[in-house]
Motif scaffolding. Structure first.
Motif, PDB file in Angstrom:
ATOM      1  N   PHE A  95       0.862  -1.203   0.075  1.00 40.70           N
ATOM      2  CA  PHE A  95      -0.042  -0.079  -0.109  1.00 40.70           C
ATOM      3  C   PHE A  95       0.823   1.164   0.108  1.00 40.70           C
ATOM      4  N   LEU A  96       2.309   1.262   0.407  1.00 38.02           N
ATOM      5  CA  LEU A  96       3.016   2.368   0.675  1.00 38.02           C
ATOM      6  C   LEU A  96       3.339   2.781  -0.679  1.00 38.02           C
ATOM      7  N   ARG A  97       3.028   1.937  -1.887  1.00 38.93           N
ATOM      8  CA  ARG A  97       3.484   2.463  -3.297  1.00 38.93           C
ATOM      9  C   ARG A  97       2.535   3.416  -3.924  1.00 38.93           C
ATOM     10  N   ILE A  98       1.380   3.662  -3.072  1.00 35.56           N
ATOM     11  CA  ILE A  98       0.157   4.509  -3.474  1.00 35.56           C
ATOM     12  C   ILE A  98       0.585   5.819  -2.900  1.00 35.56           C
ATOM     13  N   PRO A  99       0.734   6.861  -3.889  1.00 37.74           N
ATOM     14  CA  PRO A  99       1.238   8.333  -3.507  1.00 37.74           C
ATOM     15  C   PRO A  99       0.483   8.739  -2.044  1.00 37.74           C
ATOM     16  N   THR A 100      -0.723   8.955  -2.108  1.00 36.14           N
ATOM     17  CA  THR A 100      -1.518   9.406  -0.996  1.00 36.14           C
ATOM     18  C   THR A 100      -1.456   8.652   0.270  1.00 36.14           C
ATOM     19  N   PHE A 101      -1.333   7.463   0.071  1.00 37.91           N
ATOM     20  CA  PHE A 101      -1.151   6.458   1.424  1.00 37.91           C
ATOM     21  C   PHE A 101       0.321   6.677   1.915  1.00 37.91           C
ATOM     22  N   GLN A 102       1.201   6.611   0.968  1.00 40.34           N
ATOM     23  CA  GLN A 102       2.516   7.093   1.588  1.00 40.34           C
ATOM     24  C   GLN A 102       2.754   8.417   2.231  1.00 40.34           C
ATOM     25  N   ALA A 103       2.253   9.354   1.639  1.00 39.07           N
ATOM     26  CA  ALA A 103       2.195  10.779   2.385  1.00 39.07           C
ATOM     27  C   ALA A 103       1.601  10.494   3.671  1.00 39.07           C
ATOM     28  N   SER A 104       0.241   9.960   3.699  1.00 31.73           N
ATOM     29  CA  SER A 104      -0.329  10.022   4.871  1.00 31.73           C
ATOM     30  C   SER A 104       0.249   9.166   6.111  1.00 31.73           C
ATOM     31  N   VAL A 105       0.923   7.847   5.718  1.00 32.36           N
ATOM     32  CA  VAL A 105       1.319   7.028   6.522  1.00 32.36           C
ATOM     33  C   VAL A 105       2.834   7.150   6.981  1.00 32.36           C
ATOM     34  N   ALA A 106       3.592   7.250   5.848  1.00 38.12           N
ATOM     35  CA  ALA A 106       5.067   7.427   5.746  1.00 38.12           C
ATOM     36  C   ALA A 106       5.425   8.961   6.455  1.00 38.12           C
ATOM     37  N   GLY A 107       4.981   9.912   5.692  1.00 41.21           N
ATOM     38  CA  GLY A 107       5.079  11.253   5.987  1.00 41.21           C
ATOM     39  C   GLY A 107       4.501  11.470   7.424  1.00 41.21           C
ATOM     40  N   GLN A 150      -3.604  18.728  11.045  1.00 42.91           N
ATOM     41  CA  GLN A 150      -2.718  17.945  10.355  1.00 42.91           C
ATOM     42  C   GLN A 150      -3.323  16.160  10.497  1.00 42.91           C
ATOM     43  N   PHE A 151      -3.896  15.891  11.728  1.00 44.54           N
ATOM     44  CA  PHE A 151      -4.048  14.664  12.176  1.00 44.54           C
ATOM     45  C   PHE A 151      -5.549  14.342  11.123  1.00 44.54           C
ATOM     46  N   THR A 152      -6.457  15.256  11.385  1.00 46.57           N
ATOM     47  CA  THR A 152      -7.504  14.917  10.666  1.00 46.57           C
ATOM     48  C   THR A 152      -7.308  14.891   8.881  1.00 46.57           C
ATOM     49  N   SER A 153      -6.311  15.470   8.460  1.00 48.34           N
ATOM     50  CA  SER A 153      -5.946  15.704   6.905  1.00 48.34           C
ATOM     51  C   SER A 153      -5.228  14.489   6.705  1.00 48.34           C
ATOM     52  N   LEU A 154      -4.263  14.063   7.509  1.00 48.96           N
ATOM     53  CA  LEU A 154      -3.585  12.654   7.252  1.00 48.96           C
ATOM     54  C   LEU A 154      -4.635  11.371   7.345  1.00 48.96           C
ATOM     55  N   ASN A 155      -5.276  11.440   8.166  1.00 46.17           N
ATOM     56  CA  ASN A 155      -6.517  10.197   8.325  1.00 46.17           C
ATOM     57  C   ASN A 155      -7.460  10.308   7.058  1.00 46.17           C
ATOM     58  N   SER A 156      -7.663  11.442   6.708  1.00 43.57           N
ATOM     59  CA  SER A 156      -8.521  11.368   5.602  1.00 43.57           C
ATOM     60  C   SER A 156      -8.284  11.073   4.325  1.00 43.57           C
ATOM     61  N   LEU A 157      -6.782  11.616   4.157  1.00 42.26           N
ATOM     62  CA  LEU A 157      -5.835  11.132   2.770  1.00 42.26           C
ATOM     63  C   LEU A 157      -5.635   9.841   2.700  1.00 42.26           C
ATOM     64  N   THR A 158      -5.723   8.965   3.860  1.00 42.22           N
ATOM     65  CA  THR A 158      -5.210   7.678   3.830  1.00 42.22           C
ATOM     66  C   THR A 158      -5.957   6.862   2.832  1.00 42.22           C
ATOM     67  N   TYR A 159      -7.390   7.246   2.692  1.00 40.47           N
ATOM     68  CA  TYR A 159      -8.332   6.455   1.913  1.00 40.47           C
ATOM     69  C   TYR A 159      -8.496   7.049   0.340  1.00 40.47           C
ATOM     70  N   ALA A 160      -7.783   8.131   0.102  1.00 43.73           N
ATOM     71  CA  ALA A 160      -8.040   8.723  -1.280  1.00 43.73           C
ATOM     72  C   ALA A 160      -7.770   7.617  -2.404  1.00 43.73           C
ATOM     73  N   GLU A 161      -6.982   6.939  -2.326  1.00 43.19           N
ATOM     74  CA  GLU A 161      -6.857   6.151  -3.465  1.00 43.19           C
ATOM     75  C   GLU A 161      -6.921   4.604  -3.130  1.00 43.19           C
ATOM     76  N   ILE A 162      -7.691   4.175  -1.938  1.00 46.15           N
ATOM     77  CA  ILE A 162      -7.697   2.980  -1.916  1.00 46.15           C
ATOM     78  C   ILE A 162      -8.963   2.353  -2.137  1.00 46.15           C
ATOM     79  N   ALA A 163      -8.981   1.116  -2.942  1.00 44.21           N
ATOM     80  CA  ALA A 163     -10.457   0.385  -3.064  1.00 44.21           C
ATOM     81  C   ALA A 163     -10.838   0.111  -2.074  1.00 44.21           C
TER      82      ALA A 163
END
Length: 465
Positions: free
Chosen positions: A257-269, A370-383
């Protein structure tokens, strides 16, 4: 009682259990100096007790869904409450830091099962027409817990005794088990499939050894060489998990899942940002009490300002994201959050209380966005079919980052104390710790900058204020 009323009773029961867990996670921070005196330890060494709780939460979250499917959601949920209450009683009875650390880990295991399994119960029993109302019930513990915890902990520690903090959970837990047995259906999946035990051993064992070893460095429970050895063993297990997880089809924590840009930014960043967020509730009460000489209750009155700042930000977060987009908000707000956290290190004896309260308020305001934004972005490109597995990975990284924040803040504080030749921690020892954890927030910016400008636009434009 109508069918809808019965269905809405389940979210109320789950919300009460989550409130108990949320309060408990925040209640001990104002009591740490008093606990340290009773245990005959330096207050900074109690970072291991905070880390062990977060660790218990993190390592058991991925298996909760499988346990609920295998043994039934009601069975696992009431067992989780029982484990949590048992851990609370062990905390109250602890006579040493070692036993208290074990008890906090047990509490964390109970909390890890309560929250996600509670959400599973709601998803399965609540009619879709009542789902939004049910989720609103669950938002209350998230908002009130961080505010009530420090106040309650500070009051009890100052005017009664810190051990009484942990007895609060007993009547709530017993009532929760009774209501769960009476009103919640024991739903389960007929064929949950096998659990990835190898992945659980490598990820959970690695994370536990690494974080606990890091927390024990510079403490009195173990020699530094043994603590470093634990860190190296944990790092080795985590390194072994990476090729293993990339090789099998359905790993416990799917790193692909870390290959997905939005998920990577949300989780790794986001993990870099959360280091600062995790350190703040640990460092701030220590500074207020050990550095500035305030009582535990006064410390709680100030610390809760962070929660109020977070509450206000949640009311406008959707509007901010809709106007500026995820990328710009995450970049600018990471800097503002880092500054708000680092400024706390500038407090000195004589600093007006109103000014401290205002800075702490900002220290909750910007990180909440920041916390709200990161949590929301997690699922932006997740099926939709992958939401469960993505949530497991994101939740584990989130908890480990929060625990790492406590550890990093504590280590920097100990180094500063050593360099200043202080036998007891003083207010001048704190600014390097706040500066380092504040810079961790800045470190998340390069990861976020890789996002395209329109990243997560579907979520931000579709949100409502």
């Amino acid at each position: 009682m109508t069918l809808v009323q019965k269905a809405l009773l389940a979210p109320l029961i789950v919300a009460c259990a989550m409130f108990m867990e949320s309060v408990d996670a925040n209640v001990i921070v104002t009591a740490l100096p008093s606990m340290a005196r009773d245990f005959g330890r330096d207050p900074v060494t109690l970072k291991i007790a905070v880390t062990s709780y977060v660790l218990g939460l993190g390592v058991f979250i991925p298996v909760c869904g499988w346990l609920a499917d295998r043994f039934g959601a009601r069975t696992v949920f009431r067992t989780a409450i029982g484990i949590f209450v048992a851990g609370s009683l062990l905390c109250a009875a602890s006579s040493s830091l070692a036993t208290f650390t074990v008890a906090r880990f047990i509490q964390g295991v109970g909390g890890a099962m309560m929250v996600p399994v509670g959400r599973i119960i709601i998803f399965r029993v609540v009619p879709k027409s009542e789902f939004i109302r049910a989720m609103n019930y669950l938002s209350v513990p998230a908002m009130l817990g961080p505010a009530a915890g420090p106040l309650l902990g500070g009051f009890i520690t100052t005017y009664l005794h810190w051990r009484l903090i942990f007895f609060i959970n007993v009547p709530v837990g017993v009532l929760g088990i009774y209501l769960t047995n009476r009103h919640i259906v024991n739903t389960r999946e007929p064929h949950p499939g096998p659990l990835d035990w190898i992945g659980f051993f490598l990820s959970a064992g690695g994370a536990s050894l690494f974080l606990l070893g890091l927390s024990l460095i510079g403490g009195e429970m173990m020699s530094n060489s043994n603590a470093v050895g634990m860190c190296l063993c944990g790092a080795f297990l985590l390194a072994c998990y990476v090729p293993y997880a990339l090789r099998i089809k359905l790993p416990l924590l799917d790193l692909r899942f870390l290959r997905i840009p939005t998920f990577q930014a949300s989780v790794a960043g986001g993990s870099l940002f959360r280091i600062g967020l995790g350190a703040l509730p640990f460092l701030l009460p220590l500074l207020l009490q050990e550095g500035l000489g305030k009582s535990a209750f006064e410390s709680g009155l100030i610390t809760c300002a962070s929660a109020f700042g977070g509450m206000f930000m949640r009311t406008i977060a959707s509007s901010v994201l809709r106007r500026y987009g995820f990328r710009d908000v995450l970049v600018v707000n990471a800097a503002l959050s880092g500054i708000a956290i680092a400024i706390c290190g500038a407090f000195f004896p004589g600093t007006p209380t109103w000014l401290i309260w205002f800075v702490v308020l900002l220290g909750g305001f910007f990180p909440a966005l920041q916390f709200t934004s990161l949590n929301s972005l997690t699922y932006a490109e997740i099926a939709s079919r992958d939401v469960g597995r993505a949530t497991s990975l994101g939740s584990v990284v989130q908890q480990m980052s929060l625990g790492l924040g406590v550890t990093v803040g504590g280590i920097v504080l100990q180094i500063s104390q050593l360099l200043h030749h202080h036998t007891h921690v003083a207010w001048t020892d704190f600014w390097p710790a706040f500066l380092v954890v504040g810079l961790c927030s800045f470190a998340s910016i390069p990861v976020t900058l890789r996002l395209p400008h329109r990243a997560g636009e579907e979520i931000s434009r579709g949100s409502r204020g």
